[in-house]
Design a protein around this motif. Sequence first.
Motif, short mmCIF file in Angstrom:
data_model
loop_
_atom_site.label_atom_id
_atom_site.label_comp_id
_atom_site.label_asym_id
_atom_site.label_seq_id
_atom_site.Cartn_x
_atom_site.Cartn_y
_atom_site.Cartn_z
N GLN A 127 48.30 -12.07 -17.97
CA GLN A 127 48.35 -12.01 -19.43
C GLN A 127 46.96 -11.93 -20.06
OE1 GLN A 127 50.62 -15.50 -20.42
NE2 GLN A 127 52.57 -14.49 -20.06
N ALA A 128 46.02 -12.73 -19.59
CA ALA A 128 44.70 -12.81 -20.23
C ALA A 128 43.73 -11.75 -19.74
CB ALA A 128 44.11 -14.20 -20.01
N ARG A 129 43.86 -11.32 -18.48
CA ARG A 129 42.98 -10.33 -17.85
C ARG A 129 41.50 -10.71 -17.90
NH1 ARG A 129 44.89 -5.88 -21.14
NH2 ARG A 129 42.92 -4.92 -20.65
N PRO A 130 41.14 -11.86 -17.35
CA PRO A 130 39.72 -12.24 -17.30
C PRO A 130 38.97 -11.38 -16.29
CG PRO A 130 41.00 -13.73 -15.95
CD PRO A 130 41.99 -12.82 -16.64
N ASP A 131 37.65 -11.36 -16.41
CA ASP A 131 36.83 -10.65 -15.42
C ASP A 131 36.79 -11.41 -14.11
OD1 ASP A 131 35.88 -8.51 -17.14
OD2 ASP A 131 34.81 -10.10 -18.21
N VAL A 132 36.81 -12.74 -14.21
CA VAL A 132 36.69 -13.61 -13.04
C VAL A 132 37.56 -14.84 -13.28
CG1 VAL A 132 35.06 -15.00 -11.64
CG2 VAL A 132 34.32 -12.83 -12.63
N VAL A 133 38.02 -15.45 -12.20
CA VAL A 133 38.75 -16.71 -12.26
C VAL A 133 37.91 -17.76 -11.55
CG1 VAL A 133 40.74 -17.94 -11.30
CG2 VAL A 133 41.06 -15.72 -12.38
N GLU A 134 37.84 -18.95 -12.17
CA GLU A 134 37.18 -20.08 -11.51
C GLU A 134 38.24 -21.13 -11.26
OE1 GLU A 134 33.32 -22.99 -11.96
OE2 GLU A 134 34.38 -22.42 -13.79
N MET A 135 38.31 -21.60 -10.04
CA MET A 135 39.29 -22.63 -9.72
C MET A 135 38.58 -23.90 -9.29
SD MET A 135 40.79 -20.83 -6.35
CE MET A 135 40.76 -22.14 -5.18
N LEU A 136 39.10 -25.00 -9.78
CA LEU A 136 38.54 -26.30 -9.48
C LEU A 136 39.64 -27.20 -8.94
CD1 LEU A 136 36.90 -25.23 -12.20
CD2 LEU A 136 35.79 -27.40 -11.83
N PRO A 137 39.39 -28.13 -8.06
CA PRO A 137 38.11 -28.32 -7.40
C PRO A 137 37.88 -27.27 -6.32
CG PRO A 137 39.68 -29.90 -6.55
CD PRO A 137 40.37 -29.13 -7.65
N GLY A 138 36.64 -26.93 -6.12
CA GLY A 138 36.27 -25.89 -5.18
C GLY A 138 36.43 -26.28 -3.73
N ILE A 139 36.59 -27.56 -3.48
CA ILE A 139 36.74 -27.98 -2.09
C ILE A 139 38.20 -28.11 -1.68
CG2 ILE A 139 34.50 -29.13 -1.95
CD1 ILE A 139 36.08 -31.80 -2.22
N ILE A 140 39.11 -27.54 -2.48
CA ILE A 140 40.51 -27.57 -2.07
C ILE A 140 40.65 -26.81 -0.76
CG2 ILE A 140 41.43 -27.79 -4.41
CD1 ILE A 140 42.05 -24.84 -4.40
N ALA A 141 41.74 -27.00 -0.12
CA ALA A 141 41.96 -26.41 1.20
C ALA A 141 41.68 -24.91 1.19
CB ALA A 141 43.39 -26.66 1.64
N PRO A 142 40.94 -24.43 2.18
CA PRO A 142 40.68 -22.99 2.27
C PRO A 142 41.97 -22.16 2.24
CG PRO A 142 39.27 -24.17 3.79
CD PRO A 142 40.21 -25.17 3.22
N LYS A 143 43.06 -22.72 2.74
CA LYS A 143 44.34 -22.03 2.72
C LYS A 143 44.77 -21.73 1.28
CE LYS A 143 48.44 -24.14 3.71
NZ LYS A 143 49.40 -24.87 4.55
N ILE A 144 44.52 -22.66 0.36
CA ILE A 144 44.88 -22.46 -1.04
C ILE A 144 43.94 -21.44 -1.69
CG2 ILE A 144 45.15 -23.57 -3.29
CD1 ILE A 144 47.29 -24.35 -1.20
N ILE A 145 42.65 -21.54 -1.40
CA ILE A 145 41.69 -20.56 -1.93
C ILE A 145 42.10 -19.16 -1.47
CG2 ILE A 145 39.31 -19.72 -1.84
CD1 ILE A 145 38.41 -22.66 -1.58
N SER A 146 42.42 -19.03 -0.20
CA SER A 146 42.82 -17.74 0.36
C SER A 146 44.07 -17.21 -0.33
CB SER A 146 43.06 -17.89 1.86
OG SER A 146 43.44 -16.66 2.41
N ARG A 147 45.02 -18.06 -0.54
CA ARG A 147 46.27 -17.67 -1.21
C ARG A 147 46.00 -17.15 -2.62
NH1 ARG A 147 51.27 -21.77 -2.66
NH2 ARG A 147 52.21 -20.42 -4.22
N ILE A 148 45.16 -17.86 -3.36
CA ILE A 148 44.83 -17.44 -4.72
C ILE A 148 44.07 -16.12 -4.71
CG2 ILE A 148 43.46 -18.03 -6.76
CD1 ILE A 148 44.18 -20.99 -6.17
N CYS A 149 43.11 -15.98 -3.83
CA CYS A 149 42.32 -14.75 -3.76
C CYS A 149 43.20 -13.54 -3.42
CB CYS A 149 41.20 -14.89 -2.74
SG CYS A 149 39.89 -16.02 -3.25
#
Length: 189
Positions: A127-149
């Motif tokens: 909906q918003a179409r940002p240039d970049v997404v920042e997710m916090l906390p950054g030390i969440i499981a790499p599996k979650i970071i990978s899923r979001i990416c």
Amino acid sequence: MEGTLKEALECCPVVAAVKDTEGLEKSLGSECTIIFVLFGDVCGIPSIVDKIKEGGKLALVHIDLIVGLSGKEAAVDYIRQFTRADGIITTKPALVKRARELGLCSILRFFVIDSMALENIERQVRQARPDVVEMLPGIIAPKIISRICRSLRVPVIAGGLISEKEDIMAALEAGAVSISTTNEKVWFM
């Protein structure tokens, strides 16, 4: 401007997030090419941004944290008209849309605290179409970071609680393009 932000994120994987004047001064001496401004008020934000720009760095203002600015689109207008900021950071999709209309870069910040928050990310980004997404906390499981990416078509920054080289490497290996941190030691790694 969007290309410049993405190139800077890929060039230098660490973004300095500053929360006070002392941190600002230290960040200007780092190799970080992007500085996130997490402090200030409506009267002082133009001079904070000027210092960053004079240091040859990109300045992104976390508009939600600037005292005297509201969560309304007029706050984005103010940043565009009265500062030389390259863009904004916000948790509010409507402000991302306004930034895009004004030609400012935008980062939509999410706090991944549970499965409901995780499920909302994709919808809000569409909906918003940002240039970049920042997710916090950054030390969440790499599996979650990978899923979001994998689910998004925009670069992802992992931010918050990153304090060691291993944290940086884990986030980058999971697919984040960069990390942001207020930890000054990490700026100089």
